[in-house]
Motif scaffolding. Sequence first.
Motif, PDB file in Angstrom:
ATOM      1  N   PHE A  23      -3.166   0.530   3.997  1.00  0.00           N
ATOM      2  CA  PHE A  23      -3.508   0.975   2.648  1.00  0.00           C
ATOM      3  C   PHE A  23      -5.009   1.034   2.382  1.00  0.00           C
ATOM      4  CE2 PHE A  23      -4.763  -0.209  -1.670  1.00  0.00           C
ATOM      5  CZ  PHE A  23      -4.295   0.901  -2.363  1.00  0.00           C
ATOM      6  N   PRO A  24      -5.801  -0.020   2.703  1.00  0.00           N
ATOM      7  CA  PRO A  24      -7.228   0.042   2.371  1.00  0.00           C
ATOM      8  C   PRO A  24      -7.923   1.268   2.943  1.00  0.00           C
ATOM      9  CG  PRO A  24      -6.613  -2.186   3.013  1.00  0.00           C
ATOM     10  CD  PRO A  24      -5.440  -1.306   3.328  1.00  0.00           C
ATOM     11  N   TYR A  25      -7.616   1.596   4.200  1.00  0.00           N
ATOM     12  CA  TYR A  25      -8.274   2.739   4.835  1.00  0.00           C
ATOM     13  C   TYR A  25      -7.786   4.055   4.242  1.00  0.00           C
ATOM     14  CZ  TYR A  25     -10.173   5.748   8.504  1.00  0.00           C
ATOM     15  OH  TYR A  25     -10.861   6.714   9.183  1.00  0.00           O
ATOM     16  N   ILE A  26      -6.490   4.165   3.956  1.00  0.00           N
ATOM     17  CA  ILE A  26      -5.944   5.379   3.339  1.00  0.00           C
ATOM     18  C   ILE A  26      -6.604   5.637   1.993  1.00  0.00           C
ATOM     19  CG2 ILE A  26      -3.857   6.409   2.327  1.00  0.00           C
ATOM     20  CD1 ILE A  26      -3.804   6.519   5.318  1.00  0.00           C
ATOM     21  N   ALA A  27      -6.759   4.571   1.191  1.00  0.00           N
ATOM     22  CA  ALA A  27      -7.410   4.702  -0.113  1.00  0.00           C
ATOM     23  C   ALA A  27      -8.867   5.121   0.057  1.00  0.00           C
ATOM     24  CB  ALA A  27      -7.321   3.383  -0.877  1.00  0.00           C
ATOM     25  N   TYR A  28      -9.558   4.494   0.991  1.00  0.00           N
ATOM     26  CA  TYR A  28     -10.973   4.797   1.242  1.00  0.00           C
ATOM     27  C   TYR A  28     -11.157   6.255   1.659  1.00  0.00           C
ATOM     28  CZ  TYR A  28     -15.352   4.865   3.927  1.00  0.00           C
ATOM     29  OH  TYR A  28     -16.576   5.194   4.435  1.00  0.00           O
ATOM     30  N   GLU A  29     -10.273   6.743   2.524  1.00  0.00           N
ATOM     31  CA  GLU A  29     -10.391   8.097   3.055  1.00  0.00           C
ATOM     32  C   GLU A  29      -9.987   9.176   2.042  1.00  0.00           C
ATOM     33  OE1 GLU A  29     -10.837   9.430   6.873  1.00  0.00           O
ATOM     34  OE2 GLU A  29     -12.350   8.165   5.927  1.00  0.00           O
ATOM     35  N   ASN A  30      -9.291   8.790   0.980  1.00  0.00           N
ATOM     36  CA  ASN A  30      -8.719   9.779   0.063  1.00  0.00           C
ATOM     37  C   ASN A  30      -9.175   9.601  -1.383  1.00  0.00           C
ATOM     38  OD1 ASN A  30      -6.529  11.458   1.650  1.00  0.00           O
ATOM     39  ND2 ASN A  30      -6.358   9.341   2.372  1.00  0.00           N
ATOM     40  N   GLY A  31     -10.463   9.407  -1.549  1.00  0.00           N
ATOM     41  CA  GLY A  31     -11.011   9.407  -2.899  1.00  0.00           C
ATOM     42  C   GLY A  31     -11.366   8.048  -3.460  1.00  0.00           C
ATOM     43  N   GLY A  32     -11.199   6.984  -2.674  1.00  0.00           N
ATOM     44  CA  GLY A  32     -11.571   5.652  -3.153  1.00  0.00           C
ATOM     45  C   GLY A  32     -10.829   5.269  -4.413  1.00  0.00           C
ATOM     46  N   GLY A  33     -11.583   4.893  -5.442  1.00  0.00           N
ATOM     47  CA  GLY A  33     -10.965   4.484  -6.702  1.00  0.00           C
ATOM     48  C   GLY A  33     -10.115   5.562  -7.316  1.00  0.00           C
ATOM     49  N   ALA A  34     -10.492   6.833  -7.104  1.00  0.00           N
ATOM     50  CA  ALA A  34      -9.719   7.941  -7.660  1.00  0.00           C
ATOM     51  C   ALA A  34      -8.338   8.048  -7.017  1.00  0.00           C
ATOM     52  CB  ALA A  34     -10.478   9.259  -7.475  1.00  0.00           C
TER      53      ALA A  34
END
Length: 516
Positions: free
Chosen positions: A32-43
């Motif tokens: 999850f952390p990497y997926i979130a980082y790669e796909n817009g961060g907080g957005a």
Amino acid sequence: MAEQPREQWGTRAGFLMAAIGSAVGLGNIWRFPYIAYENGGGAFLLPYLIALLTAGIPLLVLEYSIGHKYRSSAPLSYRRIARPAEAIGWWQVAICFVVAVYYAVIIAWSVRFVGFSVSQEWGEDPNAFFFNDFLQMSDAPGMVSGYVSGVAWPLVGVWAVVLAVLALGVRNGIEKANKVFIPLLVVLFLLLVAQALTLDGATLGLDALFTPDWSAMLDGSVWVAAYGQIFFSLSIGFAIMVTYASYLRRKADLTGSALVAGFSNSSFELLAGIGVFAALGFMANAAGTGVDEVATSGIGLAFVAFPQIISTLPLGGALFGILFFGSLTVAGLTSLISIVQVIVSAVQDRLGLGRVQSVLMVGGATALASILLFPTPEGLHFLDVFDHFINQYGIALAGLVMIIVFGWILRKLPMFQAHTNAVSSLRLGTWWKVALAGVTPILLGFMMWDSVRTELSENYAGYPTGFLLSAGWGLAIGAIVLGIVISLFPWKRADAIARDDAAQEAAGTTTKEGES
């Protein structure tokens, strides 16, 4: 011979602990952390939340409803809906077998790395230590060429724990184990996050994770990634929640339980993101590089990047390692127990065996396959391809087929909606049917098409075509074929099943009359 009554959870809290334990696994921490980082961060949190509400929780409710209504394993529950649908259940059981076989070895690695953290045994080069010294990994896939004892003995220990818990039963084994494991996991990870946040450079990592890139919201792949993460992280699509819900009492708050399990899983993923990226920020700061140069996911994050972080820590590196790899071990165990329980429950229903017999037969066969194949120099090659193909063309595809069959072909969603509303405090509305019959299958279908298109354009990870056809496509297609073949054999307990169906119908009628 009289049929034994079906086991039940001792408390609703026990069921929720088990459901949360199943959902919270290795992927929450390292994916999850990497997926979130790669796909817009907080957005990314916005499409992620929408995916949770429009796909994750609706699918959880559907699986809870199926298991609770028919009080059976997935194959028998689906058979009771429509006899041809039984094949989907056995397909999901085959998927669980494959996942369990390789999932256990990652837990075994985590167990060893708890010990390695104390003396930082990986030395100056964690990458070489993990792949060459610890796994003794071969250069290319092929036939098993040897045995790695340092991986084998912890793997035997993992299977001993899992089978012992399962043999004790639903209430005395799975429920009690999760009442220990889940609080332990929360404490371990809270301590890990607290220590990570005190590291120099932690804010650098958190800024990288949470700084929103709102333009990413216009990218369709970001939304597909959000739905994919929700689907894979909630343990939906391979019959775990159908099985667990079958042990609930007649009166159970299905929608409330789905909301608690869904949001608990997402909360842990968010917590994991904070801990992981705080640590990566420290690593980037110490190396004088950007977070983008150290950010990674999966096995590389857990067994290469985190040992590097532990070695760099001025104080408390051993404790940090024990907390991180201890968290991986506990999260993995709770998930593995739920996966193997799907197979045990299906065999119990099919053959009418007792729990201990089923665990020894099914769990023993699964453990044997795991121990023979994965503590070998070729083990990681098999794990990589098994995981990729069974996730993309097993779990996700089985979930898509289940929704299409029950929602579009058999049109059973109104029936499950009525059943859920009869026992739950929060009633389902039209949105539930729209989400399941419309939003979810369209997005899952797109994921399938996009994945197959990419697969056919180039070999996954550069592996030889022959290896991918046998260990990849062969495995995924073989699970489907096996599901169909098993469903064609007649049930030896057909009379007992018919009596049980009649009793369930009578109980359902009585319940409705009492409620009215």
